[in-house]
Design a protein around this motif. Structure first.
Motif, PDB file in Angstrom:
ATOM      1  N   ASP A  88       3.465  20.013  -2.139  1.00 38.25           N
ATOM      2  CA  ASP A  88       3.340  21.273  -2.879  1.00 38.25           C
ATOM      3  C   ASP A  88       4.227  21.290  -4.125  1.00 38.25           C
ATOM      4  OD1 ASP A  88       1.559  22.344  -1.048  1.00 38.25           O
ATOM      5  OD2 ASP A  88       3.134  23.288   0.157  1.00 38.25           O
ATOM      6  N   HIS A  89       5.174  20.358  -4.190  1.00 42.39           N
ATOM      7  CA  HIS A  89       6.148  20.343  -5.283  1.00 42.39           C
ATOM      8  C   HIS A  89       6.129  19.045  -6.096  1.00 42.39           C
ATOM      9  CE1 HIS A  89       8.144  23.850  -3.414  1.00 42.39           C
ATOM     10  NE2 HIS A  89       7.902  23.236  -2.271  1.00 42.39           N
ATOM     11  N   PHE A  90       5.665  17.958  -5.475  1.00 48.39           N
ATOM     12  CA  PHE A  90       5.760  16.638  -6.090  1.00 48.39           C
ATOM     13  C   PHE A  90       4.461  15.861  -5.906  1.00 48.39           C
ATOM     14  CE2 PHE A  90       9.885  17.661  -4.047  1.00 48.39           C
ATOM     15  CZ  PHE A  90      10.661  17.828  -5.194  1.00 48.39           C
ATOM     16  N   THR A  91       4.310  14.827  -6.731  1.00 50.53           N
ATOM     17  CA  THR A  91       3.340  13.789  -6.412  1.00 50.53           C
ATOM     18  C   THR A  91       4.039  12.824  -5.472  1.00 50.53           C
ATOM     19  OG1 THR A  91       2.286  13.977  -8.583  1.00 50.53           O
ATOM     20  CG2 THR A  91       1.832  11.985  -7.301  1.00 50.53           C
ATOM     21  N   VAL A  92       3.570  12.764  -4.229  1.00 48.66           N
ATOM     22  CA  VAL A  92       4.236  12.002  -3.184  1.00 48.66           C
ATOM     23  C   VAL A  92       3.553  10.643  -3.029  1.00 48.66           C
ATOM     24  CG1 VAL A  92       4.877  11.943  -0.757  1.00 48.66           C
ATOM     25  CG2 VAL A  92       4.907  14.113  -2.000  1.00 48.66           C
ATOM     26  N   TYR A  93       4.359   9.606  -3.044  1.00 50.67           N
ATOM     27  CA  TYR A  93       3.891   8.240  -2.821  1.00 50.67           C
ATOM     28  C   TYR A  93       4.528   7.758  -1.521  1.00 50.67           C
ATOM     29  CZ  TYR A  93       2.832   8.426  -7.846  1.00 50.67           C
ATOM     30  OH  TYR A  93       2.359   8.780  -9.092  1.00 50.67           O
ATOM     31  N   ALA A  94       3.760   7.714  -0.441  1.00 48.65           N
ATOM     32  CA  ALA A  94       4.279   7.306   0.867  1.00 48.65           C
ATOM     33  C   ALA A  94       3.883   5.857   1.122  1.00 48.65           C
ATOM     34  CB  ALA A  94       3.735   8.210   1.964  1.00 48.65           C
ATOM     35  N   ILE A  95       4.882   4.997   1.188  1.00 49.23           N
ATOM     36  CA  ILE A  95       4.672   3.546   1.258  1.00 49.23           C
ATOM     37  C   ILE A  95       4.424   3.092   2.696  1.00 49.23           C
ATOM     38  CG2 ILE A  95       5.862   1.327   0.977  1.00 49.23           C
ATOM     39  CD1 ILE A  95       7.303   2.444  -1.403  1.00 49.23           C
ATOM     40  N   ASP A  96       3.566   2.087   2.853  1.00 46.84           N
ATOM     41  CA  ASP A  96       3.514   1.257   4.052  1.00 46.84           C
ATOM     42  C   ASP A  96       4.339   0.010   3.762  1.00 46.84           C
ATOM     43  OD1 ASP A  96       1.937   2.691   5.833  1.00 46.84           O
ATOM     44  OD2 ASP A  96       0.061   1.773   5.173  1.00 46.84           O
ATOM     45  N   CYS A  97       5.402  -0.208   4.525  1.00 47.50           N
ATOM     46  CA  CYS A  97       6.226  -1.385   4.278  1.00 47.50           C
ATOM     47  C   CYS A  97       5.454  -2.676   4.599  1.00 47.50           C
ATOM     48  CB  CYS A  97       7.511  -1.310   5.100  1.00 47.50           C
ATOM     49  SG  CYS A  97       8.659  -0.050   4.502  1.00 47.50           S
ATOM     50  N   ARG A  98       5.945  -3.763   4.087  1.00 47.32           N
ATOM     51  CA  ARG A  98       5.314  -5.082   4.229  1.00 47.32           C
ATOM     52  C   ARG A  98       4.959  -5.392   5.687  1.00 47.32           C
ATOM     53  NH1 ARG A  98       6.140 -10.441   1.154  1.00 47.32           N
ATOM     54  NH2 ARG A  98       6.409  -8.936  -0.521  1.00 47.32           N
ATOM     55  N   GLY A  99       3.703  -5.783   5.897  1.00 48.97           N
ATOM     56  CA  GLY A  99       3.245  -6.135   7.229  1.00 48.97           C
ATOM     57  C   GLY A  99       2.834  -4.962   8.089  1.00 48.97           C
ATOM     58  N   VAL A 100       2.923  -3.753   7.561  1.00 41.44           N
ATOM     59  CA  VAL A 100       2.640  -2.534   8.327  1.00 41.44           C
ATOM     60  C   VAL A 100       1.503  -1.772   7.664  1.00 41.44           C
ATOM     61  CG1 VAL A 100       3.602  -0.360   9.169  1.00 41.44           C
ATOM     62  CG2 VAL A 100       5.051  -2.391   9.028  1.00 41.44           C
ATOM     63  N   GLY A 101       0.672  -1.115   8.472  1.00 37.67           N
ATOM     64  CA  GLY A 101      -0.397  -0.295   7.916  1.00 37.67           C
ATOM     65  C   GLY A 101      -1.332  -1.116   7.049  1.00 37.67           C
ATOM     66  N   GLU A 102      -1.553  -0.644   5.825  1.00 35.11           N
ATOM     67  CA  GLU A 102      -2.493  -1.320   4.931  1.00 35.11           C
ATOM     68  C   GLU A 102      -1.814  -2.277   3.956  1.00 35.11           C
ATOM     69  OE1 GLU A 102      -5.642   0.964   3.247  1.00 35.11           O
ATOM     70  OE2 GLU A 102      -5.575   2.473   4.837  1.00 35.11           O
ATOM     71  N   ALA A 139       0.827  -1.211   0.000  1.00 35.54           N
ATOM     72  CA  ALA A 139       0.000   0.000   0.000  1.00 35.54           C
ATOM     73  C   ALA A 139       0.857   1.255   0.000  1.00 35.54           C
ATOM     74  CB  ALA A 139      -0.914   0.000   1.225  1.00 35.54           C
ATOM     75  N   PHE A 140       0.318   2.289  -0.615  1.00 37.69           N
ATOM     76  CA  PHE A 140       0.940   3.604  -0.570  1.00 37.69           C
ATOM     77  C   PHE A 140      -0.143   4.651  -0.664  1.00 37.69           C
ATOM     78  CE2 PHE A 140       0.883   2.169  -4.962  1.00 37.69           C
ATOM     79  CZ  PHE A 140       0.372   3.240  -5.661  1.00 37.69           C
ATOM     80  N   GLU A 141       0.137   5.816  -0.082  1.00 42.63           N
ATOM     81  CA  GLU A 141      -0.809   6.934  -0.146  1.00 42.63           C
ATOM     82  C   GLU A 141      -0.237   8.004  -1.059  1.00 42.63           C
ATOM     83  OE1 GLU A 141      -3.805   9.344   2.792  1.00 42.63           O
ATOM     84  OE2 GLU A 141      -1.966   8.529   3.621  1.00 42.63           O
ATOM     85  N   ARG A 142      -1.058   8.439  -1.996  1.00 43.58           N
ATOM     86  CA  ARG A 142      -0.627   9.413  -2.989  1.00 43.58           C
ATOM     87  C   ARG A 142      -1.232  10.778  -2.689  1.00 43.58           C
ATOM     88  NH1 ARG A 142      -1.294   8.107  -9.299  1.00 43.58           N
ATOM     89  NH2 ARG A 142      -3.341   7.467  -8.538  1.00 43.58           N
ATOM     90  N   THR A 143      -0.365  11.793  -2.652  1.00 44.35           N
ATOM     91  CA  THR A 143      -0.813  13.160  -2.425  1.00 44.35           C
ATOM     92  C   THR A 143      -0.015  14.101  -3.324  1.00 44.35           C
ATOM     93  OG1 THR A 143       0.768  13.365  -0.584  1.00 44.35           O
ATOM     94  CG2 THR A 143      -1.506  12.846  -0.012  1.00 44.35           C
ATOM     95  N   GLY A 144      -0.562  15.293  -3.553  1.00 45.02           N
ATOM     96  CA  GLY A 144       0.159  16.329  -4.282  1.00 45.02           C
ATOM     97  C   GLY A 144       0.137  16.149  -5.784  1.00 45.02           C
ATOM     98  N   SER A 145       0.971  16.942  -6.455  1.00 43.44           N
ATOM     99  CA  SER A 145       1.082  16.858  -7.910  1.00 43.44           C
ATOM    100  C   SER A 145       2.478  17.320  -8.305  1.00 43.44           C
ATOM    101  CB  SER A 145       0.025  17.733  -8.589  1.00 43.44           C
ATOM    102  OG  SER A 145       0.183  19.096  -8.227  1.00 43.44           O
ATOM    103  N   GLY A 146       2.914  16.860  -9.466  1.00 41.23           N
ATOM    104  CA  GLY A 146       4.251  17.192  -9.940  1.00 41.23           C
ATOM    105  C   GLY A 146       5.078  15.943 -10.124  1.00 41.23           C
ATOM    106  N   PRO A 147       6.387  16.080 -10.280  1.00 41.71           N
ATOM    107  CA  PRO A 147       7.263  14.911 -10.464  1.00 41.71           C
ATOM    108  C   PRO A 147       7.127  13.946  -9.288  1.00 41.71           C
ATOM    109  CG  PRO A 147       8.454  16.958 -10.879  1.00 41.71           C
ATOM    110  CD  PRO A 147       7.142  17.347 -10.289  1.00 41.71           C
ATOM    111  N   PRO A 148       7.279  12.650  -9.523  1.00 45.76           N
ATOM    112  CA  PRO A 148       7.038  11.672  -8.455  1.00 45.76           C
ATOM    113  C   PRO A 148       8.172  11.586  -7.435  1.00 45.76           C
ATOM    114  CG  PRO A 148       7.635  10.561 -10.491  1.00 45.76           C
ATOM    115  CD  PRO A 148       7.491  12.007 -10.830  1.00 45.76           C
ATOM    116  N   LEU A 149       7.788  11.516  -6.160  1.00 47.64           N
ATOM    117  CA  LEU A 149       8.701  11.324  -5.041  1.00 47.64           C
ATOM    118  C   LEU A 149       8.150  10.193  -4.182  1.00 47.64           C
ATOM    119  CD1 LEU A 149      11.062  12.199  -3.154  1.00 47.64           C
ATOM    120  CD2 LEU A 149       9.462  13.837  -2.118  1.00 47.64           C
ATOM    121  N   VAL A 150       8.897   9.101  -4.065  1.00 47.49           N
ATOM    122  CA  VAL A 150       8.475   7.938  -3.286  1.00 47.49           C
ATOM    123  C   VAL A 150       9.199   7.966  -1.946  1.00 47.49           C
ATOM    124  CG1 VAL A 150       8.476   5.423  -3.146  1.00 47.49           C
ATOM    125  CG2 VAL A 150       7.950   6.554  -5.318  1.00 47.49           C
TER     126      VAL A 150
END
Length: 277
Positions: free
Chosen positions: A59-73, A25-36
């Motif tokens: 405010d500058h990037f499309t942010v993809y914030a990951i939940d690592c394996r077994g954590v969160g969703e 799982a990852f949560e996507r926010t923002g817009s612009g070049p991708p930042l993971v």
């Protein structure tokens, strides 16, 4: 750790299958070049919200914030292997249709470093103190790992996290109290089984510099002048192994400058990403 309640920066929660079919799982926010963003131990993707870092990045990037394996969703598998976590990060990167900047903190930096060998779509790589053992040193005390496993077997999940923070992350009592008051604490307690297995696997990881000799992705290595010595000791050898990297040290800060000095942290990240390559 920051004491303030994280702001509401909720975005679209999505999943992608990793190489073994586990949904990451990852949560996507923002817009612009991708930042993971890849978090470290005893946290999930909400770690990046504790000091508005993710909000600013969005405010500058499309942010993809990951939940690592077994954590969160994110899902999990019956058998654990650190290699699968490298593949998890690469799987998220590969879902993005343009060159990606990948930023990993602590164990998430190790996952990001290895993921960089498993994808051809990276624009830049940022690693904040990956926990890598050099010169036959032991990253973590066998006694501490054994105590974590005993507490887990006894159902003392919360004490597993407290022990990690006190003995391994070397957090102060105030920092531990602040993290225990954070909104995600109960979710992290529920995922307590993840931390001992991850620590054991990371402690056994062997860094082979030859594998990275051809990895020309521009890489920024971050370190805190006040970080635990074993984390600072790993920064120079990793920098030496990478053909296109440099080190930035956060003077007066330790392992979490994104929380203790967020303005400086953000400034360094933005400057590096915007540099011409």
């Amino acid at each position: 750790m920051a004491e303030a309640t994280p702001p509401d920066t909720s975005g679209d929660m999505e999943t992608v299958p990793s190489a073994d079919g586990t949904e990451i799982a990852f949560e996507r926010t923002g817009s612009g070049p991708p930042l993971v963003l890849v978090h470290g131990g005893v946290c999930d993707h909400r770690f990046w919200e504790l000091s508005d870092v993710r909000t600013t990045f969005a405010d500058h990037f499309t942010v993809y914030a990951i939940d690592c394996r077994g954590v969160g969703e994110s899902g999990d598998a019956d058998e654990y292997n650190l290699e699968r976590e490298f593949e998890d990060v690469a799987a998220v990167v590969e879902t993005i249709d343009e060159p990606v900047t990948l930023l990993g903190h602590s164990s998430g930096a190790l996952l990001s470093l290895e993921a960089a060998l498993r994808t051809d779509t990276l624009h830049k790589l940022i690693l904040y103190e990956p926990p890598i053992a050099f010169d036959d040193q032991d990253l973590y005390s066998d006694e501490v790992l054994a105590e974590m496993k005993r507490l887990l077997d006894d159902g003392e999940n919360e004490q597993v996290l407290v022990l990690f923070l006190r003995e391994i992350a070397q957090s102060t009592p105030e920092e531990i109290d602040a993290q225990r008051s954070a909104p995600d604490w109960r979710d992290l307690v529920d995922a307590a089984h993840v931390w001992p297995r991850s620590l054991s696997a990371v402690g056994e990881y062997e860094f082979d510099s030859a594998r990275f000799a051809d990895m020309t992705t521009p890489t920024l290595l971050l370190s805190g002048s006040e970080s635990p010595q074993f984390l600072k000791d790993a920064t120079a050898p990793v920098n030496d192994a990478l053909p296109n990297s440099r080190i930035v040290t956060f003077d007066g800060h330790a392992h979490e400058a994104m929380l203790t000095g967020p303005d400086r942290f953000i400034e360094e990240i933005l400057a590096f990403i915007r540099e011409e390559t």
